[in-house]
Design a protein around this motif. Structure first.
Motif, PDB file in Angstrom:
ATOM      1  N   LYS A 157       0.804  -1.220   0.000  1.00  0.00           N
ATOM      2  CA  LYS A 157       0.000   0.000   0.000  1.00  0.00           C
ATOM      3  C   LYS A 157       0.839   1.272   0.000  1.00  0.00           C
ATOM      4  N   LEU A 158       2.147   1.119   0.048  1.00  0.00           N
ATOM      5  CA  LEU A 158       3.027   2.283   0.117  1.00  0.00           C
ATOM      6  C   LEU A 158       3.183   2.906  -1.266  1.00  0.00           C
ATOM      7  N   THR A 159       3.050   4.226  -1.340  1.00  0.00           N
ATOM      8  CA  THR A 159       3.172   4.947  -2.609  1.00  0.00           C
ATOM      9  C   THR A 159       4.346   5.909  -2.551  1.00  0.00           C
ATOM     10  N   ALA A 160       4.708   6.451  -3.704  1.00  0.00           N
ATOM     11  CA  ALA A 160       5.823   7.386  -3.788  1.00  0.00           C
ATOM     12  C   ALA A 160       5.573   8.598  -2.898  1.00  0.00           C
ATOM     13  N   GLY A 161       6.585   8.964  -2.117  1.00  0.00           N
ATOM     14  CA  GLY A 161       6.480  10.116  -1.230  1.00  0.00           C
ATOM     15  C   GLY A 161       5.920   9.791   0.135  1.00  0.00           C
ATOM     16  N   ALA A 162       5.255   8.641   0.266  1.00  0.00           N
ATOM     17  CA  ALA A 162       4.681   8.246   1.554  1.00  0.00           C
ATOM     18  C   ALA A 162       5.708   7.455   2.363  1.00  0.00           C
ATOM     19  N   THR A 163       5.471   7.377   3.676  1.00  0.00           N
ATOM     20  CA  THR A 163       6.380   6.663   4.560  1.00  0.00           C
ATOM     21  C   THR A 163       5.580   5.803   5.535  1.00  0.00           C
ATOM     22  N   LEU A 164       6.284   4.847   6.155  1.00  0.00           N
ATOM     23  CA  LEU A 164       5.694   4.012   7.205  1.00  0.00           C
ATOM     24  C   LEU A 164       6.102   4.576   8.556  1.00  0.00           C
ATOM     25  N   ARG A 165       5.149   4.634   9.473  1.00  0.00           N
ATOM     26  CA  ARG A 165       5.417   5.194  10.793  1.00  0.00           C
ATOM     27  C   ARG A 165       4.756   4.336  11.868  1.00  0.00           C
ATOM     28  N   THR A 166       5.374   4.306  13.045  1.00  0.00           N
ATOM     29  CA  THR A 166       4.767   3.690  14.220  1.00  0.00           C
ATOM     30  C   THR A 166       4.871   4.670  15.378  1.00  0.00           C
ATOM     31  N   GLY A 167       3.793   4.805  16.133  1.00  0.00           N
ATOM     32  CA  GLY A 167       3.798   5.706  17.281  1.00  0.00           C
ATOM     33  C   GLY A 167       2.397   5.925  17.785  1.00  0.00           C
ATOM     34  N   THR A 168       2.247   6.930  18.611  1.00  0.00           N
ATOM     35  CA  THR A 168       0.910   7.304  19.076  1.00  0.00           C
ATOM     36  C   THR A 168       0.155   7.896  17.899  1.00  0.00           C
ATOM     37  N   ALA A 169      -1.009   7.377  17.624  1.00  0.00           N
ATOM     38  CA  ALA A 169      -1.773   7.803  16.456  1.00  0.00           C
ATOM     39  C   ALA A 169      -2.073   9.298  16.521  1.00  0.00           C
ATOM     40  N   LYS A 170      -2.157   9.927  15.367  1.00  0.00           N
ATOM     41  CA  LYS A 170      -2.405  11.360  15.310  1.00  0.00           C
ATOM     42  C   LYS A 170      -3.874  11.703  15.539  1.00  0.00           C
ATOM     43  N   ALA A 171      -4.745  10.711  15.451  1.00  0.00           N
ATOM     44  CA  ALA A 171      -6.164  10.946  15.718  1.00  0.00           C
ATOM     45  C   ALA A 171      -6.731   9.737  16.448  1.00  0.00           C
ATOM     46  N   PRO A 172      -7.691   9.948  17.331  1.00  0.00           N
ATOM     47  CA  PRO A 172      -8.311   8.815  18.016  1.00  0.00           C
ATOM     48  C   PRO A 172      -9.083   7.953  17.027  1.00  0.00           C
ATOM     49  N   PRO A 173      -9.294   6.683  17.331  1.00  0.00           N
ATOM     50  CA  PRO A 173     -10.150   5.852  16.479  1.00  0.00           C
ATOM     51  C   PRO A 173     -11.589   6.339  16.568  1.00  0.00           C
ATOM     52  N   VAL A 174     -12.383   6.007  15.563  1.00  0.00           N
ATOM     53  CA  VAL A 174     -13.792   6.389  15.588  1.00  0.00           C
ATOM     54  C   VAL A 174     -14.664   5.160  15.392  1.00  0.00           C
ATOM     55  N   ARG A 175     -15.803   5.204  16.008  1.00  0.00           N
ATOM     56  CA  ARG A 175     -16.839   4.189  15.793  1.00  0.00           C
ATOM     57  C   ARG A 175     -17.874   4.848  14.897  1.00  0.00           C
ATOM     58  N   ALA A 176     -17.863   4.470  13.636  1.00  0.00           N
ATOM     59  CA  ALA A 176     -18.735   5.116  12.668  1.00  0.00           C
ATOM     60  C   ALA A 176     -20.152   4.586  12.772  1.00  0.00           C
ATOM     61  N   LEU A 177     -21.107   5.490  12.658  1.00  0.00           N
ATOM     62  CA  LEU A 177     -22.520   5.144  12.696  1.00  0.00           C
ATOM     63  C   LEU A 177     -23.197   5.617  11.414  1.00  0.00           C
ATOM     64  N   ASP A 178     -24.281   4.951  11.029  1.00  0.00           N
ATOM     65  CA  ASP A 178     -25.049   5.440   9.897  1.00  0.00           C
ATOM     66  C   ASP A 178     -26.008   6.532  10.371  1.00  0.00           C
TER      67      ASP A 178
END
Length: 542
Positions: A158-179
Motif C-alpha cells: 500500500k506504500l506509494t511514492a512520497g509516503a512513509t511508514l510510521r509507528t507511534g501514538t496515532a495522530k487521531a483517536p479511532p472512531v466508531r462510525a454510525l449510519d
C-alpha cells in the motif's frame, strides 16, 4: 545489528541472526558466483533476458540484506540505491521492526512474491505484523547486473511514492462510525468504507471524542496519515455519525462484488446525503468518489438539459437520428448503426448518439457549441464546483472543447471525466429539480461551505424526468430490463465509454423514490449489462 535482535530470511538457503553470523553471499558482478572478479579480466556487461537463477539469487540477496537491516547493501542491490537504501533503513528505525522473517515464494518470470512476518515494538508494546508483497528483477542498464526494480510497494503493497511508514501514538483517536440512524458500521462488515472511514477519522476524529492508541500507519508526504496498517494498543474510539444507510450500503457492497472492478454511489435527492459508497476491490483507491473516467451516454442527461436551455429541442421535439454523423473530419455512429424516427425523448430512451451530436450545428450558430455543455453542467448540476463532501473527491470535469472533441463530449467522451458519485448526483438533481451537494458528514461538524447551483427550470426538470422515465420504462428504453422491479417513480440512463479500443466501461445512473445511484463497471460493456444491475440492486434496497 542491535544486540538481541533476530532477523532472517527463510526459503532453504540461509538465516541471519544476532551476533554477526554471516550468510552465504551471492556476487552479482556479471552474474559470477563466488569471490571477487579480476578487474583486469572483467567481462562485458551481460545483456538479454534474465535467467531464473539470476532472478532467484537477486531477490534472495536483497531480502536477506533487508531482513538483516543492512540498508546500504539492500539499496545497492536495487536500480535506485539513493531512494531504496534510506527507505529500508526507515523500515527498521521509524516502523520499529524488532524482529522479521521474510519468505520468498515461487518466481513468476522476473517477479518474486514474498511474505513478511515481523514484530513491531513501540514503548514496550509489541505486536506481530504479517503481510505479502512482491518485487521485480531487472537488468541494470549500464552494468548488465540483475537488480531489484525499486518501488515503494516492495516494502509494503500500500506504500506509494512520497509516503512513509510510521509507528507511534496515532495522530487521531479511532472512531466508531454510525449510519444516519445510529447503526454501527464496522469495517469488517462494510469493507468499502475502510478508506472512507480512515479519511473521516483523520479529519474529524478529534471532534468525535476518544483517545488515540499506538499504531503503524502510512503517512503521506504532507504528514497526514492515510491508512492504518497495525494497531499495537487500541485507543478509546469516539462516535461519528455519517449519512450512510447501513441497509443500502450492504446492498452496494454485495452488488459490486459481482464484477472484478466496479464502483457505485447512492445519494438522497431531497437532501444530498450520501447513502452508500462501494468499490471492488474494496481496499485502496476509492474509485466511486475519486475516479476520473469518461461517463459515456449517461452524460446525455446534461446534454439534454443543454439542448433545452438553448432552445435546440424539447422532449417532444422531432429530431433526426441517422446511423452516423460527421463532425470536424470524424465520423460518429450509433451502436450497430441503428436509426430511428421520433422525438428527443425517443432518441434519449434509445441512446441515439447522432441526435445529440447534431445539436452542435444550432449551438455553433449561437457561438456557444464549445462551451455550452460545461456551462450547463456547472450552472444546474454543480459539476466543476468544489464539493465539500467530508472526504477527498473528484468533482467532475466538463472542459471547453474544440474540433471533433466537441461532438465526443456531447455523448460523454472526449476529455469529460466523472465518477459514480458525480453521476449519482446528476440523477439526484433531476429527481429533486435542483442540485444539492452530496455530503457524508453534516456541514455543521466543521462549518465547511457547500457547493451551490441554480435550480433546474421547471420545464427542464420535468423534461429530463420524462426522458429518464422513458429510458427506464418505455418500449424502446435501454434501461428497461435493468430497472424492472425497481419501485416507481423511477428514471435511468445507460452508458458505455470506449477506452483505448478495449471493451467499453459500463455506466448506469438512475433514481427511484428518494434515492439516486450510479455505477461504473470496468470493461463491463453496455450500461444495461453490468452497471445497470448494480444500480438496480442499490435502488431496491432504498
Amino acid at each position: 545489528m542491535r544486540s538481541g535482535v533476530k532477523v532472517g530470511i527463510v526459503g532453504g538457503v540461509f538465516a541471519v541472526v544476532a551476533g554477526g553470523v554471516a550468510y552465504g553471499g551471492y556476487n552479482l558482478w556479471n552474474g559470477v558466483t563466488g569471490g571477487s572478479p579480476d578487474v583486469g579480466t572483467r567481462a562485458a556487461p551481460k545483456t538479454g533476458p534474465l535467467s531464473s537463477e539470476e532472478v532467484t539469487a537477486t531477490a534472495r540477496d536483497f531480502l536477506a540484506a533487508w531482513a538483516a537491516g543492512e540498508s546500504d547493501r539492500a539499496g545497492q542491490l536495487t536500480n535506485d540505491p539513493v531512494t531504496a537504501g534510506p527507505a529500508v533503513a526507515s523500515y527498521r528505525e521509524d516502523v520499529g521492526v524488532s524482529e522479521a522473517k521474510i519468505t520468498p515464494g515461487t518466481p513468476t518470470g522476473a517477479v518474486v512474491p514474498f511474505t513478511v512476518e515481523a514484530t513491531v515494538t513501540y514503548d514496550g508494546v509489541s505486536k506481530p505484523w504479517t503481510y505479502t508483497s512482491k518485487l521485480g528483477v531487472v537488468r541494470g542498464e549500464s552494468t548488465g547486473r540483475p537488480l531489484v526494480r525499486w518501488t515503494p510497494t516492495v516494502l509494503h503493497p500500500k506504500l506509494t511514492a512520497g509516503a512513509t511508514l510510521r509507528t507511534g501514538t496515532a495522530k487521531a483517536p479511532p472512531v466508531r462510525a454510525l449510519d444516519h440512524k445510529g447503526v454501527a458500521l464496522p469495517p469488517e462488515k462494510y469493507p468499502s468504507l475502510v478508506p472512507v472511514l480512515d479519511a473521516l477519522r483523520q479529519r474529524y476524529g478529534g471532534k468525535a471524542g476518544g483517545t488515540p492508541g499506538v499504531e503503524t500507519w502510512i503517512e503521506s508526504a504532507n504528514g497526514t496519515p492515510v491508512s492504518t496498517l497495525l494497531v499495537l494498543a487500541a485507543g478509546k474510539p469516539g462516535e461519528l455519525r455519517t449519512t450512510i444507510d447501513a441497509g443500502v450500503q450492504a446492498a452496494a457492497e454485495k452488488a459490486v462484488k459481482e464484477f472484478p472492478t466496479a464502483a457505485v454511489a447512492a445519494v438522497e435527492p431531497s437532501t444530498g446525503a450520501i447513502r452508500a459508497v462501494a468499490n471492488n476491490p474494496a481496499s485502496g483507491f476509492n474509485t466511486a468518489f475519486q475516479g476520473k473516467q469518461a461517463p459515456g451516454s449517461t452524460m446525455k442527461i446534461v446534454t439534454g438539459a443543454m439542448m433545452m436551455r438553448y432552445g435546440v429541442a424539447r422532449p417532444d421535439s422531432p429530431v433526426e437520428c441517422p446511423p452516423d454523423v460527421r463532425w470536424e473530419e470524424q465520423t460518429f455512429q450509433n451502436l450497430g448503426r441503428f436509426t430511428t424516427k421520433g422525438d428527443l425523448t425517443n432518441a434519449f430512451a434509445m441512446s441515439c448518439n447522432t441526435a445529440f451530436i447534431k445539436a452542435i450545428t444550432p449551438l455553433k450558430d449561437k457561438g456557444v457549441h464549445n462551451t455550452a455543455l460545461g456551462d450547463t453542467a456547472r450552472k444546474w448540476f454543480g459539476i466543476g464546483e468544489l464539493w465539500s463532501v467530508g472526504v477527498q473527491t473528484e468533482d467532475g470535469s466538463v472542459p471547453e472543447s474544440s474540433g471533433s472533441e466537441t461532438a465526443a463530449s456531447y455523448i460523454g467522451q472526449g476529455r469529460i471525466t466523472m465518477n459514480a458519485l458525480n453521476m449519482a448526483s446528476v440523477s439526484a438533481t433531476v429527481k429533486n429539480g435542483g442540485f444539492l451537494q452530496p455530503y457524508l458528514v453534516p456541514r455543521d461538524l466543521d462549518g465547511r461551505e457547500f457547493a451551490e447551483a441554480e435550480r433546474l427550470p421547471g420545464e427542464v426538470a420535468l423534461g429530463l424526468q420524462k426522458m429518464m422515465n422513458a429510458a427506464a420504462t418505455g418500449p424502446r428504453g435501454t434501461a428497461v430490463e435493468a430497472m424492472a422491479g425497481v419501485p416507481w417513480p423511477k428514471g435511468a440512463k445507460t452508458g458505455s465509454a470506449e477506452v483505448d479500443g478495449q471493451t467499453s466501461n459500463s455506466w448506469f445512473t438512475g433514481y427511484s423514490g428518494d434515492l439516486a445511484a450510479a455505477a461504473v463497471v470496468e470493461a463491463g460493456g453496455h450500461g444495461s449489462d453490468a452497471a445497470g444491475p448494480v444500480v438496480a440492486k442499490v435502488l431496491k434496497a432504498g
